[in-house]
Design a protein around this motif. Structure first.
Motif, PDB file in Angstrom:
ATOM      1  N   TYR A  24      -2.476 -24.165  18.132  1.00  0.00           N
ATOM      2  CA  TYR A  24      -2.103 -22.751  18.059  1.00  0.00           C
ATOM      3  C   TYR A  24      -1.696 -22.230  19.438  1.00  0.00           C
ATOM      4  O   TYR A  24      -0.662 -21.548  19.588  1.00  0.00           O
ATOM      5  CB  TYR A  24      -3.272 -21.937  17.510  1.00  0.00           C
ATOM      6  N   HIS A  25      -2.472 -22.544  20.461  1.00  0.00           N
ATOM      7  CA  HIS A  25      -2.180 -22.007  21.787  1.00  0.00           C
ATOM      8  C   HIS A  25      -0.960 -22.672  22.413  1.00  0.00           C
ATOM      9  O   HIS A  25      -0.229 -22.029  23.183  1.00  0.00           O
ATOM     10  CB  HIS A  25      -3.405 -22.131  22.691  1.00  0.00           C
ATOM     11  N   LEU A  26      -0.706 -23.938  22.112  1.00  0.00           N
ATOM     12  CA  LEU A  26       0.531 -24.561  22.582  1.00  0.00           C
ATOM     13  C   LEU A  26       1.746 -23.854  21.972  1.00  0.00           C
ATOM     14  O   LEU A  26       2.722 -23.540  22.679  1.00  0.00           O
ATOM     15  CB  LEU A  26       0.558 -26.047  22.213  1.00  0.00           C
ATOM     16  N   ALA A  27       1.664 -23.600  20.670  1.00  0.00           N
ATOM     17  CA  ALA A  27       2.777 -22.908  20.014  1.00  0.00           C
ATOM     18  C   ALA A  27       2.938 -21.496  20.554  1.00  0.00           C
ATOM     19  O   ALA A  27       4.059 -21.016  20.765  1.00  0.00           O
ATOM     20  CB  ALA A  27       2.546 -22.884  18.503  1.00  0.00           C
ATOM     21  N   GLN A  28       1.820 -20.837  20.804  1.00  0.00           N
ATOM     22  CA  GLN A  28       1.883 -19.476  21.331  1.00  0.00           C
ATOM     23  C   GLN A  28       2.516 -19.457  22.723  1.00  0.00           C
ATOM     24  O   GLN A  28       3.163 -18.467  23.117  1.00  0.00           O
ATOM     25  CB  GLN A  28       0.473 -18.886  21.388  1.00  0.00           C
ATOM     26  N   THR A 150     -11.212 -22.414  10.837  1.00  0.00           N
ATOM     27  CA  THR A 150     -10.312 -23.533  11.136  1.00  0.00           C
ATOM     28  C   THR A 150      -8.999 -23.393  10.372  1.00  0.00           C
ATOM     29  O   THR A 150      -7.905 -23.583  10.941  1.00  0.00           O
ATOM     30  CB  THR A 150     -10.990 -24.865  10.782  1.00  0.00           C
ATOM     31  N   PHE A 151      -9.094 -23.062   9.095  1.00  0.00           N
ATOM     32  CA  PHE A 151      -7.869 -22.914   8.298  1.00  0.00           C
ATOM     33  C   PHE A 151      -7.060 -21.696   8.764  1.00  0.00           C
ATOM     34  O   PHE A 151      -5.824 -21.709   8.706  1.00  0.00           O
ATOM     35  CB  PHE A 151      -8.207 -22.820   6.819  1.00  0.00           C
ATOM     36  N   ALA A 152      -7.736 -20.658   9.267  1.00  0.00           N
ATOM     37  CA  ALA A 152      -7.014 -19.495   9.783  1.00  0.00           C
ATOM     38  C   ALA A 152      -6.216 -19.865  11.030  1.00  0.00           C
ATOM     39  O   ALA A 152      -5.062 -19.450  11.200  1.00  0.00           O
ATOM     40  CB  ALA A 152      -7.985 -18.364  10.081  1.00  0.00           C
ATOM     41  N   LEU A 153      -6.817 -20.649  11.920  1.00  0.00           N
ATOM     42  CA  LEU A 153      -6.101 -21.085  13.111  1.00  0.00           C
ATOM     43  C   LEU A 153      -4.949 -22.017  12.741  1.00  0.00           C
ATOM     44  O   LEU A 153      -3.850 -21.933  13.319  1.00  0.00           O
ATOM     45  CB  LEU A 153      -7.061 -21.791  14.073  1.00  0.00           C
ATOM     46  N   ALA A 154      -5.195 -22.927  11.779  1.00  0.00           N
ATOM     47  CA  ALA A 154      -4.125 -23.822  11.339  1.00  0.00           C
ATOM     48  C   ALA A 154      -2.969 -23.028  10.734  1.00  0.00           C
ATOM     49  O   ALA A 154      -1.790 -23.319  10.989  1.00  0.00           O
ATOM     50  CB  ALA A 154      -4.673 -24.830  10.329  1.00  0.00           C
ATOM     51  N   ARG A 155      -3.303 -22.019   9.958  1.00  0.00           N
ATOM     52  CA  ARG A 155      -2.256 -21.187   9.350  1.00  0.00           C
ATOM     53  C   ARG A 155      -1.478 -20.435  10.424  1.00  0.00           C
ATOM     54  O   ARG A 155      -0.241 -20.374  10.388  1.00  0.00           O
ATOM     55  CB  ARG A 155      -2.881 -20.203   8.369  1.00  0.00           C
ATOM     56  N   ALA A 156      -2.180 -19.881  11.407  1.00  0.00           N
ATOM     57  CA  ALA A 156      -1.506 -19.172  12.492  1.00  0.00           C
ATOM     58  C   ALA A 156      -0.612 -20.117  13.290  1.00  0.00           C
ATOM     59  O   ALA A 156       0.486 -19.732  13.727  1.00  0.00           O
ATOM     60  CB  ALA A 156      -2.541 -18.521  13.405  1.00  0.00           C
ATOM     61  N   ARG A 158       0.827 -22.877  12.079  1.00  0.00           N
ATOM     62  CA  ARG A 158       1.987 -23.174  11.217  1.00  0.00           C
ATOM     63  C   ARG A 158       3.022 -22.054  11.280  1.00  0.00           C
ATOM     64  O   ARG A 158       4.227 -22.300  11.322  1.00  0.00           O
ATOM     65  CB  ARG A 158       1.526 -23.367   9.766  1.00  0.00           C
ATOM     66  N   GLU A 159       2.533 -20.829  11.273  1.00  0.00           N
ATOM     67  CA  GLU A 159       3.449 -19.686  11.307  1.00  0.00           C
ATOM     68  C   GLU A 159       4.273 -19.657  12.587  1.00  0.00           C
ATOM     69  O   GLU A 159       5.367 -19.082  12.633  1.00  0.00           O
ATOM     70  CB  GLU A 159       2.664 -18.385  11.151  1.00  0.00           C
ATOM     71  N   LEU A 160       3.757 -20.306  13.641  1.00  0.00           N
ATOM     72  CA  LEU A 160       4.490 -20.389  14.906  1.00  0.00           C
ATOM     73  C   LEU A 160       5.331 -21.653  14.998  1.00  0.00           C
ATOM     74  O   LEU A 160       5.974 -21.895  16.025  1.00  0.00           O
ATOM     75  CB  LEU A 160       3.495 -20.340  16.078  1.00  0.00           C
TER      76      LEU A 160
END
Length: 816
Positions: A24-28, A150-156, A158-160
């Protein structure tokens, strides 16, 4: 099944809370072409079985920042439930530890409150007040559901743009001809990538080995239970989370009952030489007899638990490192490989901050936090023994809650490394501590049998230690006559080749290019001017140097030097040589008198000046002597082949008897160095401190050309530093129980925290160091919080005793 992409900018291996956070943070940060690979389903490792408590209270400034950010992240995702937390003190000793801990927390920016037993009951009416002495209350803490988070972070992620691929086990990591990451192989195909992050928990050492890397962690079993609600004693859903270290338990309310876990005193390590690939989310067979003491502890604090049935007892292994710190950062020798593993029970609390910091490191080359203690390469060859490492991991787990006092020593897995002088130390009545596997004298008890230190402070508690007078005698021998110490455990790194000088000049603040035989005290610096190491460098030849560092830092410094190498440096071999040489330190006003009686070499001031080294003979034996000091007195370090170390020691002892020579331990070094204003790495100097702030501007040679951090330090010098490491005289002449980390106040506000501290036996005062606003100079008065009370301290000059010459600062700190 989702088709594998042929290429990604980064690959994250592991689908738990840490892996999803990193992705998530790499994508962000803009790296949206990131792929996350998980061999089973998301949350199939330790994440699957976590209780989900997230608290901020931690003595490490870095881990506290990780935890605070994690809570902010979970709140932003809408998955955090703020209920607050209570950490109970079920003994007077624990209350004092919590008072000390609260002071340390306040000193690093966390607002916590020590509440009375009555106040704790108001916050949590279900508890018993029996043996309850107080608690620490943190209103911003709370809990999450592990799967939801965990699934919330994975979803976030994916959205990125992140691709999250489950059911995809990694089988290999390909390296280029230059040794850099170039691809990851899986059971279903290959993905090219130049950055790989290993975030797969207990499997991390095996996956790292695919790239030829060595990292250390051990699976240690952890158990928690879901207990059913008891009629008439149902717990409200918004009840605070709790921890009760004396009773070894933690928990939170759930469905009227409680989720209860804890930390056994004799934990079980498993799969120490490798975790089965097929293991995933299935829990292991529980061990109820091992859990019973935790249930008994819970019943002491929550009496109704004696009537509560166990709905489910879960046993699962967690990755523990030997020092209970995570593995976070780059891997030396394998460009492009990074670690976010070995979480050591810091998973949900640390995951958010770890993901953010690692993403900063990968995408920008640096992070705003000090990750030194979490370097994945900090362990060395001694840690390649799985059985030894498992003992260290089990002991780290044992003390996760069980009260460990500041002066306690590790006990398990000993003895591991001994110097050639070990038997001489035993003959002299040494009390041995342990550092990086080495058995080292902490102090001596003449006339008594030698022993290994352990949980010694448990016997005398928060009071003046019983060895105080013995340490005073050792201290005064060095200060007034002559003292001698076995320093073999000091880390030694040899740099040999045409590229050595180029590398050292670039990473060191001081000038290294001096004549053969020169000894240079310097800090190694990062690009922001922060202190990455505190060392001496001896020039042994035109292209050959010996770098000396603390025993616990040698592998960390070795790996950092390798990370700093450049292709244009030229040929260079860097290797550790710690065990190839014994080192004997001899210092004191009569040191030259002793040495002159043992050698025909000229060791006068003119012939053997300060900060020089050369071969001399002691009796019939050739040794390399270098004139440096860590105690502020005349003396030498003697570098000796192990085969002759005992003979050299015996001659020095015999030659020193007419002058009152006395052996000293590492505790004496602390009091000696602090009277002279000498610094210690990891406590007084960190990556977040620079030499100008630390009072070490004399070690920075701006005129030598470019080096790491030069521009940042020049800017800081031009602007003027805003804080300065100061020497404090705390209290009066009586011993004060300060251990480091205590909050320092001026005009009612926190202005700093104690770093090193010791009792100075020559000046007969308690000495502490603290970074303070630059306006609080010598003569100012501040207050130090000591177990809930404020003790007046005077800001002194750096060296309480006059310092004759520049010094070296690389001894290992025992008390901190």
């Amino acid at each position: 099944m989702t088709q594998l992409p042929s290429r990604a900018r980064a690959i994250v291996i592991g689908g738990g809370i840490t892996g999803t956070s990193v992705a998530y943070h790499l994508a962000q940060a803009g790296w949206r072409d990131t792929v996350l690979l998980e061999k089973a389903d998301l949350t199939s490792g330790s994440t699957c079985h976590a209780a989900g408590l997230v608290t901020q209270f931690n003595p490490s400034p870095t881990m506290m920042r990780f935890r605070r950010y994690s809570i902010e992240l979970y709140r932003k995702l809408g998955i955090f439930e703020t209920v607050g937390s209570l950490r109970f003190a079920s003994s007077r000793e624990q209350l004092m530890e919590q008072q000390r801990g609260a002071s340390r927390a306040r000193a690093i920016g966390l607002d916590v409150e020590v509440v009375s037993a009555e106040q704790a009951v108001d916050l949590m009416p279900a508890i018993s007040t029996d043996s309850l002495f107080g608690a620490v209350w943190v209103p911003g803490d709370g809990a999450i559901d592990p799967h939801t988070a965990t699934f919330a972070l994975a979803r976030a992620a994916r959205e990125l743009g992140v691709k999250v691929l489950t059911g995809t086990r990694v089988t290999g990591i390909e390296l280029s001809s230059a040794g850099a990451v170039q691809a990851v192989r899986t059971e279903t195909g290959r993905i090219e990538a130049e950055v790989v992050v290993i975030a797969c928990g207990i499997w991390a050492p095996q996956v790292a080995a695919m790239a030829g890397a060595f990292v250390v962690s051990t699976p240690v079993d952890h158990q928690h239970a879901a207990l059913q609600a008891v009629g008439g004693a149902e717990l409200p859903h918004d009840m605070p989370c709790f921890r009760d270290p004396d009773n070894l338990i933690y928990g939170k309310a759930e469905a009227g009952g409680v989720v209860l876990g804890g930390y056994e005193l004799d934990p079980n390590a498993r799969w120490i030489d490798g975790v089965p690939w097929e293991h995933a989310g299935t829990s292991l067979p529980p061990d109820q007899p091992r859990f019973e003491p935790l249930l008994a502890g819970a019943a002491r604090r929550f009496p109704f638990i004696g009537e509560a049935g166990i709905l489910k007892l879960v046993c699962h292994p967690d990755a523990m490192t030997p020092d209970a710190n995570p593995l976070v950062g780059a891997v030396p020798g394998v460009p492009g490989l990074f670690m976010a593993a070995g979480l050591s029970l810091n998973g949900f609390g640390g995951a958010g901050g770890i993901g953010e910091s690692l993403a900063q490191l990968i995408t920008a080359g640096e992070t705003e936090l000090d990750l030194y203690a979490y370097r994945p390469w900090r362990f060395g060859p001694v840690h390649r023994d799985h059985r030894y490492v498992a003992e260290l991991a089990r002991e780290a787990y044992r003390y996760y809650y069980f009260l460990r006092y500041p002066y306690d020593a590790d006990e398990w897995g000993r003895p591991r490394r001994t110097s050639a002088l070990h038997h001489r130390m035993q003959d002299l009545g040494a009390v041995f501590g342990a550092k990086h596997g080495w058995e080292r004298p902490e102090h001596f008890e003449p006339g008594r049998p030698w022993r290994r230190a352990g949980a010694d402070q448990r016997r005398f508690g928060w009071a003046r230690p019983p060895w105080f007078e013995l340490q005073a005698e050792e201290h005064l021998a060095f200060r007034e006559r002559v003292g001698i110490i076995d320093m073999t455990s000091f880390g030694k790194i040899e740099l040999d080749g045409p590229g050595a000088l180029s590398l050292l000049e670039r990473v060191a603040g001081n000038l290294i290019d001096r004549p053969v035989g020169s000894v240079v005290y310097t800090q190694l610096l990062d690009r922001r001017g922060g202190v990455a190491a505190d060392v001496t460098v001896t020039r042994l030849g035109p292209n050959r140097f010996r770098l000396v560092t603390g025993a616990g830092y040698v592998n960390s410094d070795l790996g950092w030097l390798r990370l700093e190498q450049r292709d244009d440096d030229g040929p260079l071999a860097i290797r550790e040589t710690t065990e190839e040489l014994c080192v004997i330190g001899m210092w004191g006003p009569r040191a030259r008198d002793v040495l002159e009686g043992l050698t025909d070499d000229d060791v006068s001031e003119e012939a053997f000046p300060f900060m020089q080294g050369r071969d001399i003979r002691i009796g019939d034996f050739q040794v390399f002597a270098q004139r440096v000091t860590y105690v502020g007195e005349l003396g030498w370090e003697f570098y000796v082949e192990p085969s002759i170390a005992v003979q050299v020691w015996d001659r020095l002892m015999a030659g020193g008897r007419p002058f009152g020579i006395r052996p000293g331990g590492y505790r004496a070094l602390d009091s000696l160095r602090m009277e002279k204003g000498y610094r210690y790495y990891g406590t007084d100097l960190t990556l977040l401190d620079n030499p100008l702030e630390a009072g070490l501007g004399f070690c920075v040679r701006f005129d030598k050309g470019d080096f790491n951090g030069r521009a940042a330090l020049m800017a800081a010098k031009a602007a003027g530093v805003t804080r300065r490491l100061r020497t404090l005289l705390v209290g009066e002449r009586d011993y004060v129980t300060i251990y480091g980390g205590e909050a320092v106040y001026a005009d009612g506000s926190v202005v700093g925290r104690l770093r090193s501290c010791a009792y100075g036996f020559t000046v007969r005062r308690n000495i502490g160091y603290s970074y303070l606003p630059v306006g609080l100079g010598p003569g100012a008065r501040v207050e130090v919080e000591v177990f809930g009370r404020r003790v007046v301290a005077e800001v002194s000059r750096d060296a309480v005793l006059k310092r004759e010459q520049p010094v070296r600062h690389d001894a290992a700190h025992v008390a901190g």
